[in-house]
Enzyme design. Structure first.
Site, PDB file in Angstrom:
ATOM      1  N   CYS A 162      24.131 -24.201  36.755  1.00  0.00           N
ATOM      2  CA  CYS A 162      24.066 -25.340  37.691  1.00  0.00           C
ATOM      3  C   CYS A 162      24.412 -24.890  39.094  1.00  0.00           C
ATOM      4  CB  CYS A 162      25.035 -26.429  37.256  1.00  0.00           C
ATOM      5  SG  CYS A 162      24.513 -27.193  35.750  1.00  0.00           S
ATOM      6  N   THR A 163      23.643 -23.958  39.623  1.00  0.00           N
ATOM      7  CA  THR A 163      23.825 -23.525  41.003  1.00  0.00           C
ATOM      8  C   THR A 163      22.497 -22.994  41.522  1.00  0.00           C
ATOM      9  OG1 THR A 163      24.714 -21.748  42.399  1.00  0.00           O
ATOM     10  CG2 THR A 163      24.884 -21.409  40.030  1.00  0.00           C
TER      11      THR A 163
END
Ligand SMILES: Cc1ncc(COP(=O)(O)O)c(C=O)c1O
Length: 411
Positions: A362-363
């Site tokens: 999640c980046t």
């Protein structure tokens, strides 16, 4: 006039058959079946042997080749390297144990690294490897531990040279550095030391890493020989080894080309002839990525393809947690793409669209390919990152977000 768009160096180190990339002669599907894993690093021993052959073809035989284990400390790879090189350079206690257990004789192992801890120094002395001491305190500690153990520590001095390497991916010498002892301080220290307290071997002059400029490397070698000569001149005992550093780079990014070792080898030959005293000294070049990076691929499965506001994203089961350096977060200032392919569609014409390849983290940093033109991909295809045989899994935050670790295989 249109400026030519830079392209990646051709990734022709692997064979291709029926549009399938072959690593160690095997298709990616077969490697996946062999490992029972759909994301992996695979290293091709033949490609490593070719890189080693290129080194020996150009570099004078008087200079030995060491492998810097930090580039790829996968135990099976270290074991394969053992008969192919004259020595190993290690950067930690763990690497030292791996090197010893590969069967490399302790006299051909050197241990460099700043801030060595006392247990590491003790273990190195017990093992009989050469400690490349990086500070005066470290020398003192080695002497004291040696006295406690009744063993003379084997010592070389890592030098922080005053010269700085131009055009290097990573500069490791010149100016204030945490590596080695400043050459000016060594000129004061060397005449005064009590050499009966340790087994003195010589000097380690490491000036940088990932350099693709022949001229810069030639200049660094000229400076290294000149500095080595000055150090020899002020040392009252025999100098037996000089590690000339490494620094040979490989092409990662568009516009970069493979290093031509011909002029570098010719210059080293000239330097050897100019410095006849060096013929009695063991000379070493230590290389990491040059030997192994080209031989490795990272392969991840494309598990989904989605389009967001017109941009195609190839979603994969691999990512930054396995391959930090490809994500651009391992020393690069601006992220650039590694060479990437669809490993089961080799030779297919790239589509016009520029696609993103991303992982499960999640980046937005978890980018494997940023707006690259690749052949039309489908779910189930293999996304392959070339030039991945160095600074891969062990240089990556494998526990970040708790996804599975990556598997490695030497073929
Ligand atoms: C002392 C030393 N030796 C060898 C290396 C290996 O460098 P490369 O993998 O670029 O050859 C490094 C890299 O940082 C290093 O610090």
């Amino acid at each position: 006039m249109n400026k030519a768009v830079p392209v990646h160096a051709p990734m022709n180190q692997f064979d291709v058959k029926d549009q399938q990339l072959l690593v160690g002669g095997k298709r990616l599907d077969d490697i996946a079946a062999l490992l029972d894993k759909e994301v992996f690093y695979a290293y091709d021993t033949e490609v490593i042997k070719r890189q080693i052959a290129i080194f020996h073809q150009h570099i004078p035989a008087a200079i030995k080749l060491h492998f810097a284990i930090k580039a790829n400390p996968y135990p099976a790879l270290i074991n394969r390297m053992r008969p192919l090189v004259a020595g190993f350079d290690v950067a930690s206690h763990k690497e030292m144990l791996l090197a010893l257990q590969s069967g490399m004789p302790s006299e051909d192992i050197s241990f460099a690294g700043p801030a060595k801890q006392i247990p590491e120094i003790r273990a190195a002395i017990i093992a009989g490897v050469t400690l490349h001491v990086e500070s005066e305190t470290e020398l003192q500690r080695a002497i004291e531990i040696g006295q406690q153990l009744s063993v003379k520590p084997i010592v070389a001095f890592r030098v922080n040279p005053a010269f700085e390497l131009k055009a290097s991916g990573m500069k490791m010498g010149g100016g204030p550095k945490q590596f080695g002892i400043d050459e000016e301080r060594l000129f004061e220290l060397l005449p005064e030391l009590d050499y009966s307290q340790f087994d003195f071997r010589g000097f380690h002059i490491f000036w940088g890493s990932q350099n693709l400029k022949q001229d810069a490397i030639i200049e660094a070698h000229d400076n290294t020989f000149a500095l080595a000569q000055k150090l020899i001149d002020v040392t009252p005992v025999a100098v037996r080894t000089i590690n000339l550093g490494g620094g040979f780079g490989i092409p990662y990014f568009a516009g970069e080309q493979r290093l031509d070792l011909t002029p570098i080898g010719q210059n080293l030959q000239r330097l050897l002839e100019q410095h006849p005293l060096m013929s009695d000294i063991e000379l070493v070049i230590e290389l990491g990525r040059f030997l192994v990076a080209e031989a490795g691929i990272y392969a991840a499965k494309i598990t989904d393809i989605k389009v967001s506001r017109g941009q195609t994203f190839l979603m994969t089961n691999g990512g930054l947690h396995h391959h930090l350096s490809n994500s651009g977060n391992f020393g690069q200032v601006i992220r650039k793409n590694y060479p990437v392919a669809i490993g089961n569609k080799m030779g297919n014409v790239p589509s016009d669209a520029k696609v993103m390849a991303v992982g499960p983290l999640c980046t937005p940093l978890d980018t494997l390919a940023d707006k690259m033109t690749l052949p039309q991909a489908e779910v189930g295809d293999w996304l392959v990152i070339f030039q991945s045989g160095a600074y891969g899994p062990t240089a990556s935050p494998q526990d970040f977000l708790g996804h599975p670790h990556v598997t490695e295989v030497v073929l």
